[in-house]
Every structure is written in structure tokens, then in C-alpha cells.
Write a protein that holds these residues in place. Sequence first.
Motif, PDB file in Angstrom:
ATOM      1  N   HIS A   1       1.062  -3.339   0.976  1.00  0.00           N
ATOM      2  CA  HIS A   1       0.046  -3.619   2.155  1.00  0.00           C
ATOM      3  C   HIS A   1       0.127  -4.085   3.366  1.00  0.00           C
ATOM      4  O   HIS A   1       0.995  -4.455   3.366  1.00  0.00           O
ATOM      5  CB  HIS A   1      -1.292  -4.624   1.600  1.00  0.00           C
ATOM      6  CG  HIS A   1      -1.598  -4.293   0.112  1.00  0.00           C
ATOM      7  ND1 HIS A   1      -3.852  -4.700  -0.018  1.00  0.00           N
ATOM      8  CD2 HIS A   1      -1.289  -4.163  -0.899  1.00  0.00           C
ATOM      9  CE1 HIS A   1      -3.431  -4.652  -1.185  1.00  0.00           C
ATOM     10  NE2 HIS A   1      -2.565  -3.972  -1.674  1.00  0.00           N
ATOM     11  N   VAL A   2      -0.011  -2.901   3.974  1.00  0.00           N
ATOM     12  CA  VAL A   2       0.058  -3.026   5.835  1.00  0.00           C
ATOM     13  C   VAL A   2      -1.262  -3.297   6.711  1.00  0.00           C
ATOM     14  O   VAL A   2      -2.102  -2.825   6.895  1.00  0.00           O
ATOM     15  CB  VAL A   2       0.385  -1.703   6.410  1.00  0.00           C
ATOM     16  CG1 VAL A   2       0.460  -1.655   7.174  1.00  0.00           C
ATOM     17  CG2 VAL A   2       1.743  -0.336   4.959  1.00  0.00           C
ATOM     18  N   HIS A   3      -0.818  -4.907   7.000  1.00  0.00           N
ATOM     19  CA  HIS A   3      -2.728  -5.427   8.007  1.00  0.00           C
ATOM     20  C   HIS A   3      -1.980  -5.676   9.450  1.00  0.00           C
ATOM     21  O   HIS A   3      -2.952  -5.289   9.548  1.00  0.00           O
ATOM     22  CB  HIS A   3      -1.982  -6.937   7.296  1.00  0.00           C
ATOM     23  CG  HIS A   3      -2.425  -7.404   5.521  1.00  0.00           C
ATOM     24  ND1 HIS A   3      -3.407  -7.345   5.315  1.00  0.00           N
ATOM     25  CD2 HIS A   3      -1.092  -7.416   4.586  1.00  0.00           C
ATOM     26  CE1 HIS A   3      -3.331  -7.453   3.881  1.00  0.00           C
ATOM     27  NE2 HIS A   3      -1.816  -7.910   3.525  1.00  0.00           N
TER      28      HIS A   3
ATOM     29  N   ARG B   1       4.535   3.378   9.457  1.00  0.00           N
ATOM     30  CA  ARG B   1       3.792   4.054   7.717  1.00  0.00           C
ATOM     31  C   ARG B   1       4.871   4.449   7.677  1.00  0.00           C
ATOM     32  O   ARG B   1       5.440   4.128   6.224  1.00  0.00           O
ATOM     33  CB  ARG B   1       2.962   4.726   8.360  1.00  0.00           C
ATOM     34  CG  ARG B   1       1.260   4.427   8.181  1.00  0.00           C
ATOM     35  CD  ARG B   1       1.016   2.932   8.250  1.00  0.00           C
ATOM     36  NE  ARG B   1       0.056   2.387   7.954  1.00  0.00           N
ATOM     37  CZ  ARG B   1      -0.423   1.556   9.252  1.00  0.00           C
ATOM     38  NH1 ARG B   1       0.447   1.221   9.876  1.00  0.00           N
ATOM     39  NH2 ARG B   1      -1.704   0.600   9.563  1.00  0.00           N
TER      40      ARG B   1
ATOM     41  N   LEU C   1       3.223  -7.392   6.761  1.00  0.00           N
ATOM     42  CA  LEU C   1       3.229  -6.821   4.964  1.00  0.00           C
ATOM     43  C   LEU C   1       2.710  -7.622   4.006  1.00  0.00           C
ATOM     44  O   LEU C   1       2.664  -8.771   4.006  1.00  0.00           O
ATOM     45  CB  LEU C   1       4.589  -6.324   5.328  1.00  0.00           C
ATOM     46  CG  LEU C   1       4.780  -5.249   6.623  1.00  0.00           C
ATOM     47  CD1 LEU C   1       6.468  -5.076   6.100  1.00  0.00           C
ATOM     48  CD2 LEU C   1       3.962  -3.427   5.979  1.00  0.00           C
ATOM     49  N   GLU C   2       2.951  -6.599   2.820  1.00  0.00           N
ATOM     50  CA  GLU C   2       2.784  -7.084   1.585  1.00  0.00           C
ATOM     51  C   GLU C   2       2.949  -7.199   0.284  1.00  0.00           C
ATOM     52  O   GLU C   2       2.015  -5.887  -0.014  1.00  0.00           O
ATOM     53  CB  GLU C   2       1.196  -7.944   1.556  1.00  0.00           C
ATOM     54  CG  GLU C   2       1.236  -8.946   0.131  1.00  0.00           C
ATOM     55  CD  GLU C   2      -0.813  -9.268   0.296  1.00  0.00           C
ATOM     56  OE1 GLU C   2      -1.111  -9.886  -0.999  1.00  0.00           O
ATOM     57  OE2 GLU C   2      -1.218  -8.820   1.042  1.00  0.00           O
TER      58      GLU C   2
ATOM     59  N   THR D   1      -6.780  -2.632   6.470  1.00  0.00           N
ATOM     60  CA  THR D   1      -5.957  -2.910   5.707  1.00  0.00           C
ATOM     61  C   THR D   1      -5.467  -1.781   5.314  1.00  0.00           C
ATOM     62  O   THR D   1      -6.570  -0.450   4.953  1.00  0.00           O
ATOM     63  CB  THR D   1      -5.411  -3.722   4.645  1.00  0.00           C
ATOM     64  OG1 THR D   1      -5.723  -4.945   5.402  1.00  0.00           O
ATOM     65  CG2 THR D   1      -4.657  -3.563   3.965  1.00  0.00           C
ATOM     66  N   SER D   2      -3.791  -0.703   5.662  1.00  0.00           N
ATOM     67  CA  SER D   2      -3.997   0.354   4.660  1.00  0.00           C
ATOM     68  C   SER D   2      -2.760   0.176   3.243  1.00  0.00           C
ATOM     69  O   SER D   2      -2.177  -0.494   3.397  1.00  0.00           O
ATOM     70  CB  SER D   2      -3.060   1.016   5.303  1.00  0.00           C
ATOM     71  OG  SER D   2      -3.485   1.842   6.291  1.00  0.00           O
ATOM     72  N   VAL D   3      -3.398   0.745   2.390  1.00  0.00           N
ATOM     73  CA  VAL D   3      -2.416   0.431   0.784  1.00  0.00           C
ATOM     74  C   VAL D   3      -1.870   1.882   0.915  1.00  0.00           C
ATOM     75  O   VAL D   3      -1.748   2.779   0.289  1.00  0.00           O
ATOM     76  CB  VAL D   3      -2.903  -0.475  -0.197  1.00  0.00           C
ATOM     77  CG1 VAL D   3      -2.431  -0.356  -1.634  1.00  0.00           C
ATOM     78  CG2 VAL D   3      -4.087  -1.014   0.272  1.00  0.00           C
TER      79      VAL D   3
ATOM     80  N   GLU E   1       1.196 -14.247  11.714  1.00  0.00           N
ATOM     81  CA  GLU E   1       0.393 -13.146  11.861  1.00  0.00           C
ATOM     82  C   GLU E   1       1.268 -12.638   9.738  1.00  0.00           C
ATOM     83  O   GLU E   1       2.381 -12.860   9.802  1.00  0.00           O
ATOM     84  CB  GLU E   1       0.917 -11.968  12.505  1.00  0.00           C
ATOM     85  CG  GLU E   1      -0.041 -11.109  12.036  1.00  0.00           C
ATOM     86  CD  GLU E   1       0.351  -9.854  12.983  1.00  0.00           C
ATOM     87  OE1 GLU E   1      -0.358  -8.131  13.746  1.00  0.00           O
ATOM     88  OE2 GLU E   1       1.503 -10.077  13.735  1.00  0.00           O
TER      89      GLU E   1
ATOM     90  N   ASP F   1      -6.796   4.353   3.064  1.00  0.00           N
ATOM     91  CA  ASP F   1      -6.627   3.292   4.086  1.00  0.00           C
ATOM     92  C   ASP F   1      -7.735   2.827   4.056  1.00  0.00           C
ATOM     93  O   ASP F   1      -8.253   1.264   5.079  1.00  0.00           O
ATOM     94  CB  ASP F   1      -7.410   4.509   5.267  1.00  0.00           C
ATOM     95  CG  ASP F   1      -5.975   4.997   6.005  1.00  0.00           C
ATOM     96  OD1 ASP F   1      -4.363   4.446   5.839  1.00  0.00           O
ATOM     97  OD2 ASP F   1      -6.200   5.788   5.872  1.00  0.00           O
TER      98      ASP F   1
END
Length: 235
Positions: free
Chosen positions: A201-203, A209, A191-192, A2-4, A188, A39
Motif C-alpha cells: 500500500h502506497v500512502h 510507483r 508504505l505498508e 492510497t494506491s495498492v 509519516e 487506486d
Amino acid sequence: MTSVLTLESVPRDKKTEKAAKAAAPGTVRPVGHFVTLTDTPGGSSRPVAHVERELPPDGIPAYLAARKEGIRSFVLWAEPERRSRLATLVTVSTAEGVSMYEVRDGQGAPVGTILREKALYGRGLRTRWTVTQPGCPEAVGYKGRIFWWYVWWLLFPVQVAIGVGSVLAGGGDVARGPRRVIWRAGGEVPLEFRSDGDEVHVHAPWVDRRLAAALAALIRSFDSWMGTPWDDKRE
């Protein structure tokens, strides 16, 4: 992994602000906001885009008038010195609470689209966000959960009383409405948006990006009446 992504403002003290306002006409002010990327959980963040409004020919007054209708226009720069564009967010259409935005890369090619359907205007009682990326499944998310909206509206009369007291007494806090958004694409969750830290949050690894960074800026421009939209400044 996950990226934030988080939209932040450049810290400026009063001396810096005073100097910027006193600068000669035509002086280019530095970009005031940037998006950071983290990251790993608890890891260090780094700036990945520097965000500012892209003003129409008539300047800030025209932008502020247009944003009331849902129109937004942002530039995501690779550097604070504005040397190269990472992406641009433009408004494709807006009418009756439904707005379509397109994110384009530095050369103007489409990266993806973001559709915002305001609560009671679109297809539900909650604001609906739809994120579309070429070759990827459509991701749909709703602002807040039904249960927490129900609780918030039950307490709304109390919140109004607190708000009136805050104005009269110069203190007090009013609870904001639910703001969390969870995007779903089939089975799935790509995103959040977490309201406690104003973070996207990119899951899913397939999410671009640049599109996620533009989404982080766009959501924050629609902060509720209790929030502080970053793009509504008069200077």
C-alpha cells in the motif's frame, strides 16, 4: 489517496503449460508475473508492470545458487511482449544477511534503493527493510510486530507438531510467522505491506510507483519457508 500494488501470476491451464514446455528450443516464453495497481478502495485493478527474473549468463542454475545468498535481479517490463523496460532491480551488495538492492529506470538511472537486513543479522530481532528515494525521507519498516512474534514463538512447539502431522497425514496447516511491514519516515507512513493480501500500500504521493512495484516483487521473493517465492522456479 492510497494506491495498492499486488504481484500476481499469469493464469495458465495445464494445456498451456504443456505447450510451453514442448516449445522448440529458443522459443521466448511469455512473462509469467505482473504487478497490478488499484487506486481506489474496491476499484478495479490494472497491470502496470510485467515482472521476470533477469538471469545471469549461466542461466537458471546460477540464479538459483546466487539467490540463496540474497542476490536478486528482476526486470519490470511495460508490456508482456518485453518491448520497453520500466525498471530493473539489481543487487548492489550482500553479505552476512544484509543485502542492498538498487532500482533503476528504463535508461539505467537510479530510482531508489532497498536495504534488507535479515533478523538477527542486522540491527534488530526482526527483519528490517529500508527504502530510500532521492530527495525523499528514508522509510524504515520491520517485519511483523513484536507482540505477534512473541505469540508465534510461544506457539512454535505446537506448530512443529502440526507440521510433522501434515507431512505424515498429507494434510493440515501451519501458521506463518508475522509478515506485515509498516514503513515510517518521520511522522509519516509512506508504505505498508499487508500480508493478508500480499499487497504493498502506497500512502504517500512522493513514493515512485516503479520503486513500490519492485518492492512488491522483492518482498514476495523472500517468502518464508511456508511461502512460495515466485522467482525460485527451475524452469
